[in-house]
Enzyme design. Structure first.
Site, PDB file in Angstrom:
ATOM      1  N   HIS A 165       0.782  -1.118  -0.102  1.00 29.33           N
ATOM      2  CA  HIS A 165      -0.053  -0.089  -0.028  1.00 29.33           C
ATOM      3  C   HIS A 165       0.745   1.250   0.187  1.00 29.33           C
ATOM      4  O   HIS A 165       0.592   2.370   0.520  1.00 29.33           O
ATOM      5  CB  HIS A 165      -0.847   0.155   1.222  1.00 29.33           C
ATOM      6  CG  HIS A 165      -1.701  -1.375   1.514  1.00 29.33           C
ATOM      7  ND1 HIS A 165      -2.848  -1.436   0.769  1.00 29.33           N
ATOM      8  CD2 HIS A 165      -1.375  -2.482   2.025  1.00 29.33           C
ATOM      9  CE1 HIS A 165      -3.286  -2.531   1.079  1.00 29.33           C
ATOM     10  NE2 HIS A 165      -2.482  -3.301   1.871  1.00 29.33           N
ATOM     11  N   SER A 286      14.650  22.076 -15.209  1.00 25.26           N
ATOM     12  CA  SER A 286      13.121  22.719 -15.451  1.00 25.26           C
ATOM     13  C   SER A 286      13.828  24.108 -16.169  1.00 25.26           C
ATOM     14  O   SER A 286      14.755  24.407 -15.691  1.00 25.26           O
ATOM     15  CB  SER A 286      12.585  22.896 -14.031  1.00 25.26           C
ATOM     16  OG  SER A 286      11.985  24.085 -13.988  1.00 25.26           O
ATOM     17  N   LYS A 292      16.046  21.727 -10.207  1.00 25.21           N
ATOM     18  CA  LYS A 292      15.346  20.224 -10.589  1.00 25.21           C
ATOM     19  C   LYS A 292      16.356  19.358 -11.494  1.00 25.21           C
ATOM     20  O   LYS A 292      17.272  19.714 -12.013  1.00 25.21           O
ATOM     21  CB  LYS A 292      14.356  20.877 -11.525  1.00 25.21           C
ATOM     22  CG  LYS A 292      13.147  21.302 -10.655  1.00 25.21           C
ATOM     23  CD  LYS A 292      12.492  20.567  -9.807  1.00 25.21           C
ATOM     24  CE  LYS A 292      11.228  19.903 -10.615  1.00 25.21           C
ATOM     25  NZ  LYS A 292      10.316  19.017  -9.624  1.00 25.21           N
ATOM     26  N   GLU A 299       9.782   8.605 -16.222  1.00 21.38           N
ATOM     27  CA  GLU A 299       8.597   9.010 -16.298  1.00 21.38           C
ATOM     28  C   GLU A 299       7.788   8.702 -17.837  1.00 21.38           C
ATOM     29  O   GLU A 299       6.813   8.324 -18.039  1.00 21.38           O
ATOM     30  CB  GLU A 299       8.380  10.399 -16.295  1.00 21.38           C
ATOM     31  CG  GLU A 299       8.681  10.850 -14.734  1.00 21.38           C
ATOM     32  CD  GLU A 299       8.918  12.311 -14.675  1.00 21.38           C
ATOM     33  OE1 GLU A 299       7.867  13.080 -14.565  1.00 21.38           O
ATOM     34  OE2 GLU A 299      10.018  12.873 -15.010  1.00 21.38           O
TER      35      GLU A 299
END
Ligand code: ARG
Length: 488
Positions: A165, A286, A292, A299
């Site tokens: 979970h 970024s 970043k 992704e």
């Protein structure tokens, strides 16, 4: 031979009762050339085998076979080099090759079509393509497996938290986590090997739907192209696309696995987890936030899973209502197959790079392995060893956890006195049992995370990778004639 638009010959057109200009109006819409030109190598290999079969059957003379095969070889070289100019009169790769051949060898090219149809031809091309594509995917799966295994070996002692979970559950060994992906990929590899084996049935000779009327030796033709066997039924041969579904389904499951691995990478590289960083070049920045380091390749692998599922679902939907025998709907198979193959190939390469580029932080993983009361089960198991029924032990330790949470303490902070209030028989062993390493060592069942089990698993994984006996090797065709799939 280049640059001439227009027909100029009889090849390159379907004609028939439609006459010379047959089908021209709809050509732009119905044309498959923009994508099936990628099959030119397979198409030409199939045509050469067909010509040889016609020769063996006495339908073509030896010199004709020679001239046609040679001409087709020249067409292949021309297309390979990107020198052939496809024209608006080429609706698909089959007719384009025929037209190109006519320019090379003249009217003799018009004999190429004898005893076959584009309906069996297109299946043959796509089957050849997919057999080679499966081999390419298998090779890339193996490369990713190798990367995972080498990272697992490197951190064979490291602890990390295991989650259920996405909540801290129980500590595991780091290589145990990575090997979970190894075995998923190993099943994926098997799926592609099996898909390839089922694809190895030759549809040549099925012609339009009912079978060819010429006395072709179809077994020899199949062997010539590296197919282990011939399709049993000509109607099935021309309208079946199971083999494409097999490939797409294997791609879809593989993408589920890559996507889950990608999610792990994204989590590990988050500031909140802090288990890993990506090397320079594998993280994206970024345009506004200078700090970043985004795990973009991971992704994108996750993001691209959706389009592969889409290709599978698209082809399933295309096939499900079709009457038996070829229908133009079937032309939709190729973009699905090409799209899935390109995506899967790219994602496997990206993931291998990502796994290699991970810089792990074992201290952070180890520290996290002991957080979140992850050894509460050990305390319960300790009580069970004293004779407490598990449900009762679970309740007692649950109470202890609740108290610790309220007081901002860890289970390890409880004194022996406090444990003895739960059960007077508790001894100092409980404190040892609560260490994450002891928790891992206790899980010594088959497939468990105990170091001894994981060491065996690492050995088995290495053996599986190193030996073709332990895995079903992809079946190579006996001849080297099988053309490579590539971009047309
Ligand atoms: N371009 C077609 C395809 O991709 C080839 C077969 C066409 N056959 C036909 N009778 N129109 O499926």
């Amino acid at each position: 031979m280049r640059g001439r638009g227009g027909g100029g010959g009889a090849a390159g057109r379907v004609g028939g009762c439609l006459g010379e200009r047959g089908g021209q109006a709809a050509l732009g819409f119905t044309a498959s050339l923009p994508f099936d030109r990628r099959l030119f190598r397979q198409d030409i290999a199939g045509s050469q085998a067909h010509v040889r079969a016609l020769g063996r059957a006495g339908v073509l003379a030896e010199e004709e076979v020679e001239a046609l095969c040679h001409g087709l070889e020249q067409v292949r070289a021309e297309m390979d080099a990107g020198r052939f100019e496809f024209g608006p009169e080429d609706p698909d790769i089959h007719l384009a090759v025929e037209r190109a051949l006519e320019r090379r060898v003249g009217p003799l090219a018009l004999k190429l079509r004898t005893g076959r149809s584009r309906n069996d031809q297109v299946c043959l091309d796509l089957r050849l393509f997919l057999m080679e594509a499966a081999d390419q995917v298998v090779a890339r799966i193996e490369r990713l497996e190798r990367e995972l295994l080498s990272r697992a070996e490197e951190g064979r002692e490291w602890l990390m938290p295991g989650h259920t979970h996405l909540q801290p559950a129980q500590p595991v060994l780091f290589p145990h986590h990575l090997l979970a992906y190894f075995w998923m990929l190993e099943r994926d590899r098997e799926r592609f090997v099996q898909a390839r084996a089922r694809t190895g049935a030759c549809p040549a000779g099925a012609a339009a739907l009912a079978g060819t009327a010429y006395p072709l030796d179809l077994e020899a033709l199949a062997k010539d192209l590296g197919f282990p066997r011939v399709m049993e039924n000509s109607l099935d041969a021309t309208s079946d696309r199971d083999f494409a579904l097999d490939f797409l389904a294997a791609c879809a499951v593989l993408m589920v696995h890559l996507s889950r691995l990608a999610t792990d990478v994204v989590l590990w590289c988050s500031d909140e987890f802090g288990f890993a960083d990506l090397e320079e070049g594998w993280a994206g920045g970024s345009s506004i936030m200078p700090q970043k380091r985004n795990p973009e390749p991971a992704e994108l692998v996750r993001g691209k899973a959706g389009r592969v599922f889409g290709h599978l679902l698209g082809l399933l939907s295309t096939l499900k209502g079709l009457p038996l025998g070829y229908a133009s709907d079937l032309q939709e198979d190729k973009e699905a197959v090409f799209g899935a193959f390109d995506t899967v190939r790219g994602c496997l390469e990206a993931m291998a790079g990502v796994v290699r580029a991970l810089r792990f932080r074992p201290e952070a993983m180890e520290a996290a392995a002991g957080r979140g009361f992850s050894t509460a089960t050990e305390a319960a198991d300790y009580l069970v060893r004293l004779g407490v029924p598990f449900v009762e032990a679970h309740r007692l330790v649950g109470e202890a956890v609740r108290r610790c949470r309220e007081e901002g303490r860890r289970l390890e902070d409880l004194t022996l006195e406090e444990w003895r209030r739960l059960d007077p028989r508790v001894g100092p062993g409980i404190l040892r049992a609560l260490s994450p390493r002891a928790a891992v060592e206790a899980r010594a069942c088959t497939g468990g995370t105990a170091p001894a089990r994981v060491a065996e698993a690492l050995k088995r994984a290495a053996a599986v990778l190193g030996s073709s006996d332990l895995r079903t090797a992809p079946q190579q065709p006996p001849t080297g004639r099988r053309p490579a799939p590539g971009r047309g």
